[in-house]
Design a protein around this motif. Sequence first.
Motif, mmCIF file in Angstrom:
data_model
loop_
_atom_site.group_PDB
_atom_site.id
_atom_site.type_symbol
_atom_site.label_atom_id
_atom_site.label_comp_id
_atom_site.label_asym_id
_atom_site.label_seq_id
_atom_site.Cartn_x
_atom_site.Cartn_y
_atom_site.Cartn_z
ATOM 1 N N ASN A 12 0.864 -1.169 0.000
ATOM 2 C CA ASN A 12 0.000 0.000 0.000
ATOM 3 C C ASN A 12 0.903 1.222 0.000
ATOM 4 O O ASN A 12 1.779 1.363 0.851
ATOM 5 C CB ASN A 12 -0.893 -0.010 1.241
ATOM 6 C CG ASN A 12 -1.949 1.059 1.178
ATOM 7 O OD1 ASN A 12 -1.705 2.186 0.750
ATOM 8 N ND2 ASN A 12 -3.143 0.715 1.622
ATOM 9 N N ILE A 13 0.693 2.104 -0.973
ATOM 10 C CA ILE A 13 1.489 3.316 -1.125
ATOM 11 C C ILE A 13 0.607 4.521 -0.837
ATOM 12 O O ILE A 13 -0.481 4.641 -1.402
ATOM 13 C CB ILE A 13 2.033 3.445 -2.569
ATOM 14 C CG1 ILE A 13 2.844 2.229 -2.977
ATOM 15 C CG2 ILE A 13 2.796 4.749 -2.766
ATOM 16 C CD1 ILE A 13 4.181 2.091 -2.330
ATOM 17 N N GLN A 14 1.063 5.391 0.029
ATOM 18 C CA GLN A 14 0.388 6.659 0.303
ATOM 19 C C GLN A 14 1.433 7.762 0.301
ATOM 20 O O GLN A 14 2.598 7.522 0.596
ATOM 21 C CB GLN A 14 -0.318 6.631 1.664
ATOM 22 C CG GLN A 14 -1.496 5.696 1.737
ATOM 23 C CD GLN A 14 -2.635 6.144 0.847
ATOM 24 O OE1 GLN A 14 -3.017 7.298 0.843
ATOM 25 N NE2 GLN A 14 -3.181 5.210 0.078
ATOM 26 N N TRP A 15 0.988 8.953 -0.012
ATOM 27 C CA TRP A 15 1.881 10.111 -0.037
ATOM 28 C C TRP A 15 1.457 11.103 1.025
ATOM 29 O O TRP A 15 0.267 11.307 1.254
ATOM 30 C CB TRP A 15 1.837 10.785 -1.411
ATOM 31 C CG TRP A 15 2.418 9.916 -2.469
ATOM 32 C CD1 TRP A 15 1.747 9.039 -3.272
ATOM 33 C CD2 TRP A 15 3.789 9.795 -2.822
ATOM 34 N NE1 TRP A 15 2.609 8.393 -4.109
ATOM 35 C CE2 TRP A 15 3.883 8.839 -3.852
ATOM 36 C CE3 TRP A 15 4.959 10.403 -2.381
ATOM 37 C CZ2 TRP A 15 5.079 8.487 -4.440
ATOM 38 C CZ3 TRP A 15 6.148 10.052 -2.963
ATOM 39 C CH2 TRP A 15 6.212 9.099 -3.982
ATOM 40 N N TYR A 16 2.434 11.718 1.654
ATOM 41 C CA TYR A 16 2.163 12.773 2.620
ATOM 42 C C TYR A 16 2.910 14.010 2.161
ATOM 43 O O TYR A 16 4.132 13.989 1.995
ATOM 44 C CB TYR A 16 2.622 12.366 4.027
ATOM 45 C CG TYR A 16 2.516 13.498 5.022
ATOM 46 C CD1 TYR A 16 1.268 13.924 5.461
ATOM 47 C CD2 TYR A 16 3.652 14.143 5.494
ATOM 48 C CE1 TYR A 16 1.159 14.972 6.361
ATOM 49 C CE2 TYR A 16 3.551 15.184 6.385
ATOM 50 C CZ TYR A 16 2.305 15.599 6.817
ATOM 51 O OH TYR A 16 2.198 16.644 7.696
ATOM 52 N N ILE A 17 2.147 15.070 1.942
ATOM 53 C CA ILE A 17 2.755 16.330 1.544
ATOM 54 C C ILE A 17 2.791 17.209 2.791
ATOM 55 O O ILE A 17 1.741 17.534 3.349
ATOM 56 C CB ILE A 17 1.944 17.001 0.413
ATOM 57 C CG1 ILE A 17 1.861 16.041 -0.774
ATOM 58 C CG2 ILE A 17 2.568 18.330 0.018
ATOM 59 C CD1 ILE A 17 0.956 16.496 -1.891
ATOM 60 N N PRO A 18 3.999 17.542 3.256
ATOM 61 C CA PRO A 18 4.108 18.360 4.474
ATOM 62 C C PRO A 18 3.391 19.695 4.314
ATOM 63 O O PRO A 18 2.956 20.058 3.225
ATOM 64 C CB PRO A 18 5.617 18.558 4.640
ATOM 65 C CG PRO A 18 6.236 17.464 3.850
ATOM 66 C CD PRO A 18 5.287 17.177 2.723
ATOM 67 N N SER A 19 3.318 20.420 5.400
ATOM 68 C CA SER A 19 2.580 21.690 5.389
ATOM 69 C C SER A 19 3.008 22.567 4.221
ATOM 70 O O SER A 19 4.104 22.428 3.678
ATOM 71 C CB SER A 19 2.819 22.440 6.706
ATOM 72 O OG SER A 19 4.166 22.876 6.748
ATOM 73 N N VAL A 20 2.138 23.473 3.881
ATOM 74 C CA VAL A 20 2.399 24.318 2.727
ATOM 75 C C VAL A 20 3.382 25.450 3.037
ATOM 76 O O VAL A 20 3.552 26.351 2.235
ATOM 77 C CB VAL A 20 1.086 24.901 2.153
ATOM 78 C CG1 VAL A 20 0.272 23.809 1.504
ATOM 79 C CG2 VAL A 20 0.297 25.620 3.225
ATOM 80 N N ALA A 21 4.007 25.392 4.200
ATOM 81 C CA ALA A 21 5.014 26.393 4.525
ATOM 82 C C ALA A 21 6.104 26.356 3.458
ATOM 83 O O ALA A 21 6.570 25.290 3.072
ATOM 84 C CB ALA A 21 5.616 26.113 5.898
ATOM 85 N N LYS A 22 6.472 27.514 2.990
ATOM 86 C CA LYS A 22 7.437 27.603 1.899
ATOM 87 C C LYS A 22 8.824 27.197 2.394
ATOM 88 O O LYS A 22 9.296 27.698 3.407
ATOM 89 C CB LYS A 22 7.460 29.030 1.359
ATOM 90 C CG LYS A 22 8.193 29.176 0.073
ATOM 91 C CD LYS A 22 8.037 30.574 -0.482
ATOM 92 C CE LYS A 22 8.776 30.676 -1.798
ATOM 93 N NZ LYS A 22 8.640 32.016 -2.369
ATOM 94 N N PRO A 23 9.500 26.269 1.689
ATOM 95 C CA PRO A 23 10.838 25.878 2.101
ATOM 96 C C PRO A 23 11.818 27.029 1.866
ATOM 97 O O PRO A 23 11.549 27.937 1.083
ATOM 98 C CB PRO A 23 11.170 24.698 1.190
ATOM 99 C CG PRO A 23 10.276 24.862 0.015
ATOM 100 C CD PRO A 23 9.055 25.585 0.494
ATOM 101 N N SER A 24 12.931 26.975 2.559
ATOM 102 C CA SER A 24 13.937 28.022 2.376
ATOM 103 C C SER A 24 14.490 27.954 0.950
ATOM 104 O O SER A 24 14.292 26.975 0.238
ATOM 105 C CB SER A 24 15.067 27.850 3.398
ATOM 106 O OG SER A 24 15.834 26.723 3.068
ATOM 107 N N ASN A 25 15.195 28.969 0.540
ATOM 108 C CA ASN A 25 15.736 29.035 -0.815
ATOM 109 C C ASN A 25 16.741 27.922 -1.101
ATOM 110 O O ASN A 25 17.008 27.608 -2.251
ATOM 111 C CB ASN A 25 16.394 30.397 -1.058
ATOM 112 C CG ASN A 25 15.371 31.510 -1.062
ATOM 113 O OD1 ASN A 25 14.202 31.264 -1.312
ATOM 114 N ND2 ASN A 25 15.804 32.723 -0.781
ATOM 115 N N HIS A 26 17.313 27.347 -0.060
ATOM 116 C CA HIS A 26 18.368 26.340 -0.239
ATOM 117 C C HIS A 26 17.852 24.908 -0.258
ATOM 118 O O HIS A 26 18.617 23.977 -0.477
ATOM 119 C CB HIS A 26 19.424 26.488 0.860
ATOM 120 C CG HIS A 26 20.027 27.863 0.919
ATOM 121 N ND1 HIS A 26 20.792 28.376 -0.097
ATOM 122 C CD2 HIS A 26 19.936 28.824 1.851
ATOM 123 C CE1 HIS A 26 21.168 29.600 0.208
ATOM 124 N NE2 HIS A 26 20.659 29.900 1.392
#
Length: 194
Positions: free
Chosen positions: A13-27
């Motif tokens: 069983n494969i599921q995906w979790y997309i972390p919060s929509v907080a923008k990642p740093s530029n790096h």
Amino acid sequence: ESRAAIALDKEINIQWYIPSVAKPSNHTETKVLLLYAYNTNPLKTSDMTVFSSKSTFSGQLQIPLARIISLREKLSDLKEQVEILMQRSKSFSASVPTGFPEQSETLKIRPSNKPKMSNAKVHLDEKTEEMAKRCLFEVKVLLTVVPDLSSPLTEIPFDITLQSVTNLEDMFDLANGCVITEGSLFNWIISLLH
């Protein structure tokens, strides 16, 4: 009993979790989590005398979102190419009817609510085989903890069928995930996750 986890066959069983929509740093690039669980023997967790954690496995992988989207597009193209090859082979092997079907034959034809996926092995042309090898190499790189980038795939590790390509495409569907049951695709994916 009705809420018990039951798996009559080997399945992943494969599921995906997309972390919060907080923008990642530029790096850093946006990453998503691939969550997986699979069993290597049939299981029914409500019966603890039979249930064995030695035949169930789970884990997670952190994968760059951009690579998943790119791979899904390539798998979609591969699926389209496999469908074209299947249509060509059907048109070559189809016999031309010489007359009209009898009325009793037409009554037997019933439209299906759910289209059935073909498990027939597709004979790939050179272009499609190379496309498949590139896609599967990319899958291998994404699912392997320490990928060997120096050795591309020289052969396809499972039978290419419309069903197997659809399952692979669904595996990288971030909105839905999928369940893949026992078979050569299942075995290949499990070998990558070990």
